[in-house]
Every structure is written in C-alpha cells, then in structure tokens.
Design an enzyme around this catalytic site. Structure first.
Site, PDB file in Angstrom:
ATOM      1  N   GLY A  28       0.811  -1.210   0.000  1.00 55.23           N
ATOM      2  CA  GLY A  28       0.000   0.000   0.000  1.00 55.23           C
ATOM      3  C   GLY A  28       0.843   1.257   0.000  1.00 55.23           C
ATOM      4  N   ASP A  51       3.169  -1.089  11.991  1.00 50.40           N
ATOM      5  CA  ASP A  51       3.319  -2.434  12.560  1.00 50.40           C
ATOM      6  C   ASP A  51       4.663  -3.092  12.251  1.00 50.40           C
ATOM      7  OD1 ASP A  51       2.917  -2.781   9.860  1.00 50.40           O
ATOM      8  OD2 ASP A  51       1.396  -4.328  10.044  1.00 50.40           O
ATOM      9  N   ASP A  79      -0.167   1.379   8.998  1.00 48.05           N
ATOM     10  CA  ASP A  79      -0.475   0.429  10.074  1.00 48.05           C
ATOM     11  C   ASP A  79       0.474   0.582  11.260  1.00 48.05           C
ATOM     12  OD1 ASP A  79      -2.396  -0.545   8.373  1.00 48.05           O
ATOM     13  OD2 ASP A  79      -1.198  -2.244   7.697  1.00 48.05           O
ATOM     14  N   GLY A 122     -11.904  11.364  21.967  1.00 50.29           N
ATOM     15  CA  GLY A 122     -12.798  11.147  23.092  1.00 50.29           C
ATOM     16  C   GLY A 122     -13.834  10.076  22.852  1.00 50.29           C
ATOM     17  N   ARG A 151       1.164  -5.136  -5.271  1.00 47.28           N
ATOM     18  CA  ARG A 151       1.239  -6.357  -4.461  1.00 47.28           C
ATOM     19  C   ARG A 151       1.438  -7.503  -5.446  1.00 47.28           C
ATOM     20  NH1 ARG A 151      -2.413  -3.247  -1.354  1.00 47.28           N
ATOM     21  NH2 ARG A 151      -1.819  -3.173   0.847  1.00 47.28           N
ATOM     22  N   ARG A 180      -4.869  -3.279  10.121  1.00 46.23           N
ATOM     23  CA  ARG A 180      -4.724  -4.741  10.064  1.00 46.23           C
ATOM     24  C   ARG A 180      -4.661  -5.322  11.469  1.00 46.23           C
ATOM     25  NH1 ARG A 180      -0.335  -7.589   6.152  1.00 46.23           N
ATOM     26  NH2 ARG A 180       1.056  -6.884   7.819  1.00 46.23           N
ATOM     27  N   GLY A 211       5.554  -2.073   4.044  1.00 43.24           N
ATOM     28  CA  GLY A 211       5.153  -2.522   5.362  1.00 43.24           C
ATOM     29  C   GLY A 211       5.601  -3.932   5.669  1.00 43.24           C
ATOM     30  N   ASP A 212       4.815  -4.612   6.491  1.00 40.05           N
ATOM     31  CA  ASP A 212       5.182  -5.931   6.993  1.00 40.05           C
ATOM     32  C   ASP A 212       5.431  -6.934   5.871  1.00 40.05           C
ATOM     33  OD1 ASP A 212       5.323  -7.881   9.298  1.00 40.05           O
ATOM     34  OD2 ASP A 212       3.679  -8.765   8.174  1.00 40.05           O
ATOM     35  N   GLY A 213       4.506  -7.034   4.912  1.00 36.38           N
ATOM     36  CA  GLY A 213       4.670  -7.984   3.816  1.00 36.38           C
ATOM     37  C   GLY A 213       5.858  -7.663   2.931  1.00 36.38           C
ATOM     38  N   THR A 263       4.198   2.528   6.143  1.00 35.54           N
ATOM     39  CA  THR A 263       2.875   1.922   6.267  1.00 35.54           C
ATOM     40  C   THR A 263       2.068   2.648   7.328  1.00 35.54           C
ATOM     41  OG1 THR A 263       1.685  -0.049   7.054  1.00 35.54           O
ATOM     42  CG2 THR A 263       3.950   0.203   7.793  1.00 35.54           C
TER      43      THR A 263
END
Length: 225
Positions: free
Chosen positions: A11, A131, A129, A187, A72, A173, A102-104, A127
């Site tokens: 992404g 992560d 995310d 809030g 991807r 994710r 990112g992770d992938g 990313t």
C-alpha cells in the site's frame, strides 16, 4: 560508482515521494548511482529498473502516493520469480536495494536477502499500520491519523444532530495503533483493538453503550427545552 536501487511495495503511504527525493540526493552525496524500480516487486521481476537523477524527483516532495508506483505481487511468492528478480538486479550490477513498504514488503525483502547475501538490503518502514517491529513511527502514520481525526470531527456533527451513536472503523490490520490514538484524541466512548480480546456480543459492553447514548440524548433534550 556503486549502484543502489529503491522500490515501493504494498500500500502507498504519505511521505514516499519525499523519501524518494532524499534517496536520490543522498545517493549522489555518497558517491552512489541511484536506480528506481518501477511498480514494486512486480517491476523487479519484469526488469523495470532504470537510473534516477535530480530531474527524476523534481517537484514530487509535496505529492501524495509514489512516483515510481507500487503493487502487491503474487508472482513474487514463488521462488522462481524471486530468482528472476535477483538475476535482474545482478544484470544491472545493483549492489544494494532499498525497500519502502510494510510488513509484507519487509518479509519479501528478507526472502531476497536469504537467497542473495552478496546484495545488501535495507528497508524504510512505510505503512499507515505502524506495525514494523522495532520501529517507533512509520512513514504515513501521522497523515493517516490526521485524516481519521478530520473524518471523526465531521461525523460528530451528524451524530449530535441526530442523537445517534456512530461506530468508526480504522485501518491497521493486526495493529491497533491508529484506532487507539484516534480514540484518545477524539474522546471515543470505547475502543476495540486486535491486541486485546473482546466480545462484541457482551451484554455488559452493549448495555453500557446504550446507557451512555440515552444519557446523552436526555442531556441534549434538557438543554433544548
């Protein structure tokens, strides 16, 4: 001069173009020849690798997305295509590859490094995310949080007008960072994240939300009258 390439995978994230610009500038400062890989790992397989220069990154620092595109790649999961990607890097005499993703994307980079230790690999966590293990902050996270905050502020007006409760679903994710920080800054009455098990059918949680909603509506009714 040694050659170094960069690609974007998975992404897209805000800040990728700024990173590409700095990659080119820093490469020349270090006496390296920068290369771009078009369309992520797919481009690596199809040998879409070409030299980059200052004109390649002119005017892109404030643009979203990524100038060199991303993807991807299902093909990249197969060993034969990863070997083809490595052969293309060697054919271009690339000494190092930087992966933005990112992770992938990082897992894909790890697979390449295991197959070809003579080529150096490095990653730029990119990313929303947030992560990537061992990374405090990834490219794209701050912009994502600001967009979520803007959306929630807009939804809040409608929620107040109708006396309704709204459920906001954030991306991320398996990482609850975006949801948690957004809930704190906006809030929210409740925040559910993957890191903490929860039961949506829990009577206690549902009844608590209903009571808060009713109290809020009664408060608004009292103010209006």
């Amino acid at each position: 001069m040694k050659k170094i390439a960069i690609l974007c995978s998975g992404g897209d994230a805000s800040g990728m173009n700024a990173a590409l610009k700095r990659f080119v500038e820093y490469s020349f400062l270090q006496g390296l020849t920068p290369y771009f890989v078009e369309n992520g790992y797919e481009g690596l397989i199809d040998n879409r690798i070409y030299p980059a220069n200052y004109s390649s990154v002119a005017g892109i620092i404030s643009r979203g997305g990524t100038k060199i595109h991303t993807s991807r790649s299902k093909r990249f999961r197969e060993v034969s295509y990863r070997k083809l990607a490595i052969d293309n890097l060697k054919a271009q005499q690339i000494d190092a590859l930087v992966v933005m993703g990112g992770d992938g994307s990082f897992k894909g980079m790890q697979k390449l490094s295991e197959m070809c230790p003579e080529i150096r690999f490095s990653g730029i966590p990119s990313t929303i995310d947030n992560d990537i293990a061992g990374t405090a902050y990834c490219l794209g996270v701050d912009t994502a949080l600001n967009m979520i905050k803007y959306a929630i502020d807009s939804i809040r007006d409608t929620a107040s007008s109708y006396g309704r409760a709204f459920v906001i679903e954030a991306m991320g994710r398996e990482c609850g960072y975006l949801a948690l920080v957004s809930a704190l800054t906006c809030g929210a009455e409740m925040c559910l994240i993957p890191e903490i098990p929860y039961d949506l059918e829990s009577y206690k949680k549902c009844s608590s939300l209903r009571k808060r909603k009713e109290d809020s509506i009664l408060s608004l009714f009292s103010l209006r009258h």
